[in-house]
Design a protein around this motif. Structure first.
Motif, PDB file in Angstrom:
ATOM      1  N   VAL A  19       0.759  -1.295   0.219  1.00  0.00           N
ATOM      2  CA  VAL A  19       0.022   0.031  -0.118  1.00  0.00           C
ATOM      3  C   VAL A  19       0.956   1.352  -0.078  1.00  0.00           C
ATOM      4  N   ARG A  20       2.106   1.428   0.603  1.00  0.00           N
ATOM      5  CA  ARG A  20       3.016   2.388   0.909  1.00  0.00           C
ATOM      6  C   ARG A  20       3.526   2.742  -0.635  1.00  0.00           C
ATOM      7  N   THR A  21       3.361   1.750  -1.475  1.00  0.00           N
ATOM      8  CA  THR A  21       3.817   2.033  -2.882  1.00  0.00           C
ATOM      9  C   THR A  21       2.921   2.828  -3.876  1.00  0.00           C
ATOM     10  N   ALA A  22       1.541   2.883  -3.292  1.00  0.00           N
ATOM     11  CA  ALA A  22       0.459   3.292  -4.168  1.00  0.00           C
ATOM     12  C   ALA A  22       0.278   4.878  -4.282  1.00  0.00           C
ATOM     13  N   ASP A  23      -0.245   5.129  -5.477  1.00  0.00           N
ATOM     14  CA  ASP A  23      -0.366   6.800  -5.949  1.00  0.00           C
ATOM     15  C   ASP A  23      -2.086   6.608  -5.560  1.00  0.00           C
ATOM     16  N   ILE A  24      -2.854   5.516  -5.802  1.00  0.00           N
ATOM     17  CA  ILE A  24      -3.995   5.774  -5.664  1.00  0.00           C
ATOM     18  C   ILE A  24      -4.490   4.415  -4.821  1.00  0.00           C
ATOM     19  N   VAL A  25      -5.155   4.554  -3.606  1.00  0.00           N
ATOM     20  CA  VAL A  25      -5.565   3.501  -2.616  1.00  0.00           C
ATOM     21  C   VAL A  25      -7.017   3.269  -2.861  1.00  0.00           C
ATOM     22  N   VAL A  26      -7.539   2.169  -3.131  1.00  0.00           N
ATOM     23  CA  VAL A  26      -8.951   1.945  -3.215  1.00  0.00           C
ATOM     24  C   VAL A  26      -9.381   1.036  -1.661  1.00  0.00           C
ATOM     25  N   ALA A  27      -9.978   1.145  -0.913  1.00  0.00           N
ATOM     26  CA  ALA A  27     -10.009   0.452   0.238  1.00  0.00           C
ATOM     27  C   ALA A  27     -11.449  -0.039   0.253  1.00  0.00           C
ATOM     28  N   ALA A  28     -11.620  -1.571  -0.011  1.00  0.00           N
ATOM     29  CA  ALA A  28     -12.905  -2.027  -0.157  1.00  0.00           C
ATOM     30  C   ALA A  28     -12.775  -3.334   0.581  1.00  0.00           C
ATOM     31  N   VAL A  29     -12.687  -3.423   1.768  1.00  0.00           N
ATOM     32  CA  VAL A  29     -12.124  -4.797   2.675  1.00  0.00           C
ATOM     33  C   VAL A  29     -13.310  -4.984   3.422  1.00  0.00           C
ATOM     34  N   GLY A  30     -14.085  -3.914   3.801  1.00  0.00           N
ATOM     35  CA  GLY A  30     -15.279  -4.296   4.948  1.00  0.00           C
ATOM     36  C   GLY A  30     -14.888  -4.409   6.146  1.00  0.00           C
ATOM     37  N   LYS A  31     -13.816  -3.772   6.728  1.00  0.00           N
ATOM     38  CA  LYS A  31     -13.258  -3.977   7.964  1.00  0.00           C
ATOM     39  C   LYS A  31     -12.878  -2.215   8.613  1.00  0.00           C
ATOM     40  N   PRO A  32     -13.780  -1.775   9.674  1.00  0.00           N
ATOM     41  CA  PRO A  32     -13.514  -0.586  10.014  1.00  0.00           C
ATOM     42  C   PRO A  32     -12.005  -0.124  10.403  1.00  0.00           C
ATOM     43  N   LYS A  33     -11.603   0.987   9.833  1.00  0.00           N
ATOM     44  CA  LYS A  33     -10.372   1.420  10.215  1.00  0.00           C
ATOM     45  C   LYS A  33      -9.033   0.330   9.954  1.00  0.00           C
ATOM     46  N   PHE A  34      -9.328  -0.486   9.060  1.00  0.00           N
ATOM     47  CA  PHE A  34      -8.276  -1.555   8.579  1.00  0.00           C
ATOM     48  C   PHE A  34      -7.144  -0.829   8.081  1.00  0.00           C
ATOM     49  N   VAL A  35      -7.166   0.099   7.203  1.00  0.00           N
ATOM     50  CA  VAL A  35      -5.956   0.840   6.495  1.00  0.00           C
ATOM     51  C   VAL A  35      -5.542   1.738   7.369  1.00  0.00           C
ATOM     52  N   GLN A  36      -4.338   1.382   7.938  1.00  0.00           N
ATOM     53  CA  GLN A  36      -3.498   2.642   8.755  1.00  0.00           C
ATOM     54  C   GLN A  36      -2.949   3.687   8.105  1.00  0.00           C
ATOM     55  N   GLY A  37      -3.037   4.814   9.003  1.00  0.00           N
ATOM     56  CA  GLY A  37      -2.351   6.040   8.545  1.00  0.00           C
ATOM     57  C   GLY A  37      -1.075   6.091   7.841  1.00  0.00           C
TER      58      GLY A  37
END
Length: 278
Positions: A199-217
């Motif tokens: 994820v740290r390599t991404a220019d665009i991130v689409v979060a579609a995992v269905g878990k609250p606050k799963f993707v960290q800052g």
């Protein structure tokens, strides 16, 4: 600095144009474009979401036909109802509210929707069309995401897009639409190793995992674009919104959600016109 990518104004513009086209259809035929919404059971979030879609349909000049089925409905009964709607000339679009109860074969129910009425873009026919760039209807949330990126002048071509989630109605079609716009796409899922590093390599991130606050800052690289397509209890997305410090990010609510409904209404009106002009 974190900036917001709101979907409310874009959705308003999409619905306004759809309303104008719906009015033209009604003037020509004496009928309104009709969206049939099918819900099985009484899940509170699904009931609220369907009611919202009905209200937006009415405001946009569409007819909304609501089909509520009991929790114990079988796959066969649901498929029969959807086929009945598919054969009804007064219905132009069909939406089966997701998720259905666990005992139902959801894919069989989706595939009962006639392709020319699949305004939510959930059938294999629509997915294949999206993948090859020849679809009448896109999946509404992924379609809304692309419209949102365009509205905020986000460059997609040549960028690295990471889609977290591989559901057939969100993650996979989102990846296909981004690929069609010449992004380099990585699809991540529950078995992906080293997810934060990817994820740290991404220019665009689409979060579609269905878990609250799963993707960290600290997974988000500075200046990235973050599309939070999740919606969890308590109006919380899949991204830890408050921990993202330098990005263009969609809020939850008010980001992806409004564009999803707007694209659904737009495609219903388009379906009505296509049937008339066929």
């Amino acid at each position: 600095m974190t900036n917001l990518m709101r979907g409310t104004e874009l959705a308003r513009d999409i619905v306004l144009r759809a309303s104008e086209k719906a009015a033209g259809y009604t003037e020509r035929t004496g009928r309104k474009p009709c969206l049939a919404t099918v819900i099985v059971g009484d899940d509170p979030a699904s009931v609220t979401y369907v009611r919202m879609k009905q209200n937006r349909s009415h405001k946009a000049g569409l007819e909304s036909r609501h089909v509520a089925l009991p929790e114990e409905t079988t796959t066969g009964e649901l498929v029969a109802k959807i086929r009945e709607l598919s054969d009804d000339p007064e219905v132009h679009g069909i939406l089966l509210q997701h998720p259905v109860p666990r005992h139902i074969d959801e894919r069989a129910a989706f595939e009962a929707i006639a392709p020319h009425k699949d305004v939510d873009g959930v059938t294999m026919h629509s997915f294949a069309g999206m993948s090859f760039g020849h679809s009448e209807f896109v999946s509404c949330t992924p379609g809304g995401i692309i419209r949102l990126l365009d509205a905020y002048d986000v460059e997609i071509t040549g960028k690295h897009a990471v889609v977290i989630g591989r559901s057939p109605i969100l993650g996979k079609p989102a990846a296909m639409l981004l690929l069609a716009r010449d992004a380099t796409v990585t699809i991540c899922h529950s078995k992906t190793a080293g997810l934060p590093e990817i994820v740290r390599t991404a220019d665009i991130v689409v979060a579609a995992v269905g878990k609250p606050k799963f993707v960290q800052g600290d997974w988000i690289k500075p200046g990235a674009v973050v599309v939070d397509a999740g919606y969890n209890e308590g109006n919380v997305g899949d991204v830890d919104f408050d921990a993202v410090t330098d990005a263009l990010i969609t809020p939850v609510p008010g980001g992806v959600g409004p564009t999803t409904i707007a694209v659904l209404l737009e495609q219903t009106v388009d379906a009505a016109w296509r049937e008339l002009d066929a």
